[in-house]
Write a protein that holds these residues in place. Structure first.
Motif, mmCIF file in Angstrom:
data_model
loop_
_atom_site.group_PDB
_atom_site.id
_atom_site.type_symbol
_atom_site.label_atom_id
_atom_site.label_comp_id
_atom_site.label_asym_id
_atom_site.label_seq_id
_atom_site.Cartn_x
_atom_site.Cartn_y
_atom_site.Cartn_z
ATOM 1 N N GLU A 20 0.872 -1.178 0.000
ATOM 2 C CA GLU A 20 0.000 0.000 0.000
ATOM 3 C C GLU A 20 0.907 1.225 0.000
ATOM 4 O O GLU A 20 1.604 1.493 0.986
ATOM 5 C CB GLU A 20 -0.896 -0.001 1.229
ATOM 6 N N LEU A 21 0.908 1.936 -1.119
ATOM 7 C CA LEU A 21 1.837 3.052 -1.295
ATOM 8 C C LEU A 21 1.083 4.296 -1.737
ATOM 9 O O LEU A 21 0.005 4.201 -2.323
ATOM 10 C CB LEU A 21 2.898 2.667 -2.340
ATOM 11 N N PRO A 22 1.665 5.475 -1.506
ATOM 12 C CA PRO A 22 0.950 6.718 -1.811
ATOM 13 C C PRO A 22 0.857 7.085 -3.286
ATOM 14 O O PRO A 22 -0.008 7.858 -3.678
ATOM 15 C CB PRO A 22 1.747 7.779 -1.042
ATOM 16 N N SER A 23 1.743 6.542 -4.134
ATOM 17 C CA SER A 23 1.720 6.944 -5.540
ATOM 18 C C SER A 23 2.309 5.853 -6.435
ATOM 19 O O SER A 23 2.984 4.937 -5.963
ATOM 20 C CB SER A 23 2.531 8.231 -5.748
ATOM 21 N N ARG A 24 2.039 5.981 -7.727
ATOM 22 C CA ARG A 24 2.604 5.042 -8.700
ATOM 23 C C ARG A 24 4.127 5.173 -8.763
ATOM 24 O O ARG A 24 4.833 4.195 -8.924
ATOM 25 C CB ARG A 24 1.988 5.263 -10.082
ATOM 26 N N GLU A 25 4.609 6.401 -8.624
ATOM 27 C CA GLU A 25 6.056 6.618 -8.650
ATOM 28 C C GLU A 25 6.741 5.854 -7.520
ATOM 29 O O GLU A 25 7.793 5.238 -7.724
ATOM 30 C CB GLU A 25 6.384 8.117 -8.552
ATOM 31 N N THR A 26 6.139 5.876 -6.342
ATOM 32 C CA THR A 26 6.688 5.126 -5.210
ATOM 33 C C THR A 26 6.624 3.628 -5.492
ATOM 34 O O THR A 26 7.551 2.885 -5.162
ATOM 35 C CB THR A 26 5.912 5.463 -3.920
ATOM 36 N N ALA A 27 5.543 3.189 -6.125
ATOM 37 C CA ALA A 27 5.417 1.771 -6.478
ATOM 38 C C ALA A 27 6.520 1.353 -7.448
ATOM 39 O O ALA A 27 7.090 0.268 -7.321
ATOM 40 C CB ALA A 27 4.044 1.505 -7.089
ATOM 41 N N LEU A 28 6.837 2.214 -8.406
ATOM 42 C CA LEU A 28 7.901 1.906 -9.358
ATOM 43 C C LEU A 28 9.267 1.859 -8.674
ATOM 44 O O LEU A 28 10.105 1.026 -9.011
ATOM 45 C CB LEU A 28 7.898 2.912 -10.504
ATOM 46 N N GLU A 29 9.471 2.738 -7.692
ATOM 47 C CA GLU A 29 10.718 2.702 -6.931
ATOM 48 C C GLU A 29 10.861 1.381 -6.179
ATOM 49 O O GLU A 29 11.929 0.764 -6.175
ATOM 50 C CB GLU A 29 10.776 3.875 -5.950
ATOM 51 N N TRP A 30 9.771 0.942 -5.540
ATOM 52 C CA TRP A 30 9.808 -0.323 -4.821
ATOM 53 C C TRP A 30 9.983 -1.504 -5.769
ATOM 54 O O TRP A 30 10.691 -2.465 -5.464
ATOM 55 C CB TRP A 30 8.541 -0.500 -3.979
ATOM 56 N N ALA A 31 9.346 -1.452 -6.932
ATOM 57 C CA ALA A 31 9.502 -2.526 -7.916
ATOM 58 C C ALA A 31 10.957 -2.647 -8.349
ATOM 59 O O ALA A 31 11.483 -3.752 -8.510
ATOM 60 C CB ALA A 31 8.600 -2.274 -9.122
ATOM 61 N N ALA A 32 11.627 -1.510 -8.501
ATOM 62 C CA ALA A 32 13.049 -1.533 -8.875
ATOM 63 C C ALA A 32 13.891 -2.165 -7.775
ATOM 64 O O ALA A 32 14.792 -2.962 -8.049
ATOM 65 C CB ALA A 32 13.526 -0.119 -9.174
ATOM 66 N N LYS A 33 13.598 -1.823 -6.517
ATOM 67 C CA LYS A 33 14.326 -2.418 -5.384
ATOM 68 C C LYS A 33 14.116 -3.930 -5.324
ATOM 69 O O LYS A 33 15.056 -4.690 -5.106
ATOM 70 C CB LYS A 33 13.869 -1.792 -4.065
ATOM 71 N N ILE A 34 12.866 -4.359 -5.507
ATOM 72 C CA ILE A 34 12.545 -5.785 -5.462
ATOM 73 C C ILE A 34 13.204 -6.513 -6.623
ATOM 74 O O ILE A 34 13.701 -7.633 -6.471
ATOM 75 C CB ILE A 34 11.014 -5.995 -5.445
ATOM 76 N N ALA A 35 13.231 -5.886 -7.797
ATOM 77 C CA ALA A 35 13.859 -6.500 -8.967
ATOM 78 C C ALA A 35 15.334 -6.767 -8.719
ATOM 79 O O ALA A 35 15.857 -7.820 -9.089
ATOM 80 C CB ALA A 35 13.678 -5.608 -10.196
ATOM 81 N N VAL A 36 16.012 -5.829 -8.075
ATOM 82 C CA VAL A 36 17.432 -6.007 -7.765
ATOM 83 C C VAL A 36 17.594 -7.140 -6.746
ATOM 84 O O VAL A 36 18.434 -8.027 -6.915
ATOM 85 C CB VAL A 36 18.047 -4.698 -7.225
ATOM 86 N N ALA A 37 16.772 -7.120 -5.700
ATOM 87 C CA ALA A 37 16.889 -8.135 -4.649
ATOM 88 C C ALA A 37 16.574 -9.538 -5.154
ATOM 89 O O ALA A 37 17.230 -10.504 -4.773
ATOM 90 C CB ALA A 37 15.961 -7.781 -3.486
ATOM 91 N N CYS A 38 15.558 -9.652 -6.015
ATOM 92 C CA CYS A 38 15.134 -10.972 -6.514
ATOM 93 C C CYS A 38 15.817 -11.368 -7.819
ATOM 94 O O CYS A 38 15.659 -12.495 -8.274
ATOM 95 C CB CYS A 38 13.626 -10.978 -6.736
ATOM 96 N N ARG A 39 16.507 -10.418 -8.439
ATOM 97 C CA ARG A 39 17.156 -10.644 -9.731
ATOM 98 C C ARG A 39 16.171 -11.114 -10.793
ATOM 99 O O ARG A 39 16.410 -12.061 -11.525
ATOM 100 C CB ARG A 39 18.307 -11.637 -9.581
ATOM 101 N N CYS A 40 15.013 -10.442 -10.826
ATOM 102 C CA CYS A 40 14.007 -10.762 -11.846
ATOM 103 C C CYS A 40 13.162 -9.521 -12.125
ATOM 104 O O CYS A 40 13.085 -8.616 -11.312
ATOM 105 C CB CYS A 40 13.131 -11.927 -11.400
#
Length: 53
Positions: A20-40
C-alpha cells in the motif's frame, strides 16, 4: 516443515507482493528495489483503494 518447494513442483514459478503506497512513482521505486533483490523483472499493477481498510 520440509525442505524445498511443494512436493508436486520442482521449482517456484513466481509470486506476488502487495504494497500500500501513496503513488505510482513510489510503487515503481519499490519494484526496482525488489527486482534487484530478486534478480528478476517486476510487474506493477494498481488495485482499487478500499476506504474501509
Amino acid at each position: 516443515m520440509t525442505e524445498g518447494t511443494y512436493p508436486q513442483t520442482r521449482q517456484i514459478e513466481g509470486g506476488y507482493t502487495v504494497l500500500e503506497l501513496p503513488s505510482r512513482e513510489t510503487a515503481l521505486e519499490w519494484a526496482a528495489k525488489i527486482a534487484v533483490a530478486c534478480r528478476c523483472v517486476q510487474e506493477v499493477r494498481a488495485f482499487q483503494y478500499d476506504p474501509a481498510g
